[in-house]
Design an enzyme around this catalytic site. Structure first.
Site, short mmCIF file in Angstrom:
data_model
loop_
_atom_site.label_atom_id
_atom_site.label_comp_id
_atom_site.label_asym_id
_atom_site.label_seq_id
_atom_site.Cartn_x
_atom_site.Cartn_y
_atom_site.Cartn_z
N THR A 72 1.00 -1.31 -0.12
CA THR A 72 0.17 0.01 0.15
C THR A 72 0.81 1.25 -0.05
OG1 THR A 72 -1.79 -1.23 1.13
CG2 THR A 72 -1.77 1.32 1.40
N ALA A 202 6.23 -8.34 1.19
CA ALA A 202 6.71 -9.50 1.50
C ALA A 202 5.85 -10.55 2.23
CB ALA A 202 7.55 -9.35 2.93
N CYS A 329 -9.79 -7.36 1.82
CA CYS A 329 -10.41 -6.13 2.18
C CYS A 329 -11.98 -5.96 2.16
CB CYS A 329 -9.83 -5.12 1.55
SG CYS A 329 -8.12 -5.36 0.87
N1 PLP Z 1 -1.92 -4.37 -4.11
C1 PLP Z 1 -2.67 -5.58 -4.22
C2 PLP Z 1 -2.88 -6.39 -5.76
C3 PLP Z 1 -2.69 -6.64 -3.00
O1 PLP Z 1 -3.29 -7.70 -3.22
C4 PLP Z 1 -2.53 -6.04 -1.89
C5 PLP Z 1 -2.68 -7.00 -0.39
O2 PLP Z 1 -3.86 -7.61 -0.52
C6 PLP Z 1 -1.95 -4.49 -1.69
C7 PLP Z 1 -1.68 -3.80 -2.82
C8 PLP Z 1 -1.49 -4.29 -0.39
O3 PLP Z 1 -0.38 -4.74 -0.09
P1 PLP Z 1 -0.08 -4.58 1.52
O4 PLP Z 1 -1.02 -5.52 2.51
O5 PLP Z 1 1.30 -4.81 1.73
O6 PLP Z 1 -0.39 -3.26 2.01
#
Ligand code: PLP
Length: 391
Positions: A72, A202, A329
């Site tokens: 994110t 990671a 989410c």
């Molecule tokens: N982008 C995608 C395609 C994802 O699947 C996710 C997490 O589910 C994210 C971004 C966000 O990653 P993080 O959980 O490390 O913030």
């Protein structure tokens, strides 16, 4: 009850070897990497070693690897800095992107109403993007950032990032791809794919949570968004998460070294799931390009079941089986996700359940059998409780 984990697209089990390496690092690498004494320099050298390894796997310069806290944050850094520091006037993206991209674009548009935002239309119910439309848009000489994910996290559709990168290069646009669901699951060679930015997390490949990475092509001239010290080539201020970086590095190395074997196991499991579902669950549909391994991420499978949305995820959880209804989410939500509403109408989704089954090399066919027998049981119970017409 033996629990079954089939939600690796949300987060993965940490590899024991990664935990060991992180514990070691916690004991040894307590010095601040910015300090000039030997304790600090020891920590610094661990970080630089990981940076160099990852750069080698991606075929890029180590200076183009920037550690962040998660996928994110990487997406935020790239998108926000493109608008606020690189004078980008237009963002072209897709309605199927992850929230960390869609919400950032929404926020940027609110703060900078002058920027143009275009979402590519979908060509069909499989969720294919209209690339001809993208090419037409790129003919207009507006400073543009194209942001298209490599693999969708809910339905698994893959985007041909090589083709998009070439198109963007030809038309002088910058290209960002959210590669969170494919980094360390696919071999990526950014010396051949002229991409400008990519993101990584990671915990999607058996590493720890709270650590991610952004690939930022040096020539893009991107600047950092967090002000403070000069850490991470001036692109991400703040004392580095040394143990996290060590964990990211180890999990990345293992994933790449074992990629072929892990992929073989997972592809086999995915194909087995498709075959068994088709045989045992009447009316099951595979979302997006689910059954086509050339167009769909091998690590996940999204299905549409002809059961009412209520309680299927809950019933599976009661049996100790973890899958996702939609994405992590959107889980728990009783409404269809935005992604599913791009593929189907609300009417078509009435009395259905979407499940995302996502795998790791730790899963087994026996686990898939247990999942399918429960789904089959749910279907039988439903059929028995629905009164016969005119009867
Ligand atoms: N982008 C995608 C395609 C994802 O699947 C996710 C997490 O589910 C994210 C971004 C966000 O990653 P993080 O959980 O490390 O913030």
């Amino acid at each position: 009850m033996k629990k079954i984990y089939l939600d690796s697209a949300a987060s993965t089990i940490i590899d024991e070897r990664v935990i060991e390496a992180m514990i070691q690092s916690m004991k040894e690498d307590f010095g601040n990497p910015s300090a000039i004494h030997s304790f600090g320099q020891e920590s610094k050298s661990k970080i630089e070693m990981v940076r160099k390894n990852i750069a080698q796997w991606l075929h890029v310069n180590p200076n183009e690897i920037i550690f962040t806290s998660c996928g994110t944050e990487s997406n935020n850094l790239i998108l926000r800095s493109c608008i606020e520091n690189l004078s980008i006037k237009r963002i072209i993206s897709s309605p199927l992107e992850h929230k960390s991209v869609l919400e950032t674009i929404r926020d940027l548009k609110e703060k900078h109403p002058e920027i143009e935002v275009v979402f590519l239309p979908l060509k069909n119910k499989k969720g294919d993007l209209d690339i001809a439309f993208l090419e037409d848009l790129l003919e207009e000489k507006t400073p543009t950032l194209v942001s298209l994910m490599h693999s969708n996290n809910e339905i698994g559709n893959l985007t041909d990032i090589d083709c998009i990168a070439q198109l963007c290069k030809k038309h002088g646009a910058l290209f960002h791809s959210d590669t969170v669901q494919t980094m360390a699951h696919y071999p990526l060679d950014f010396s051949k794919t002229p991409i400008d930015f990519a993101s990584c997390s990671a915990h999607k490949f058996h590493g720890p949570k709270g650590i991610g990475m952004a690939f930022i092509r040096k020539s893009s001239g991107l600047k950092g968004m967090i002000t403070g010290g000069t850490q991470e080539r001036n692109l991400r201020a703040g004392t580095e998460n040394v143990y996290g970086i060590v964990g990211l590095g180890k999990s990345f190395d293992y994933a790449m070294q074992e990629l072929k074997e892990r992929r073989r196991i997972i592809e086999d499991l995915k194909q087995y799931t498709i075959d068994q579902l088709s045989k045992n669950i009447q009316g099951v549909l595979f979302n997006g390009h689910g059954t086509d391994f050339t167009k769909s991420n091998y690590t996940l499978l999204s299905i549409l079941l002809p059961f009412p949305n209520t309680l299927v995820g809950f019933q599976l959880d009661m049996k100790g089986i973890a899958v996702s209804q939609g994405s992590a989410c959107a889980s728990g939500a009783s409404k269809p996700s935005k992604t599913m509403l791009q593929l189907y109408t609300e009417e078509e989704l009435k009395n259905t359940t979407t499940l995302r089954i996502s795998y790791s090399h730790y899963n087994t066919k026996e686990e898939i059998d247990v999942l399918i027998s429960f789904l089959s049981e749910i279907q039988k119970n439903l059929t028995n409780t629905i009164p016969a017409e005119n009867g």
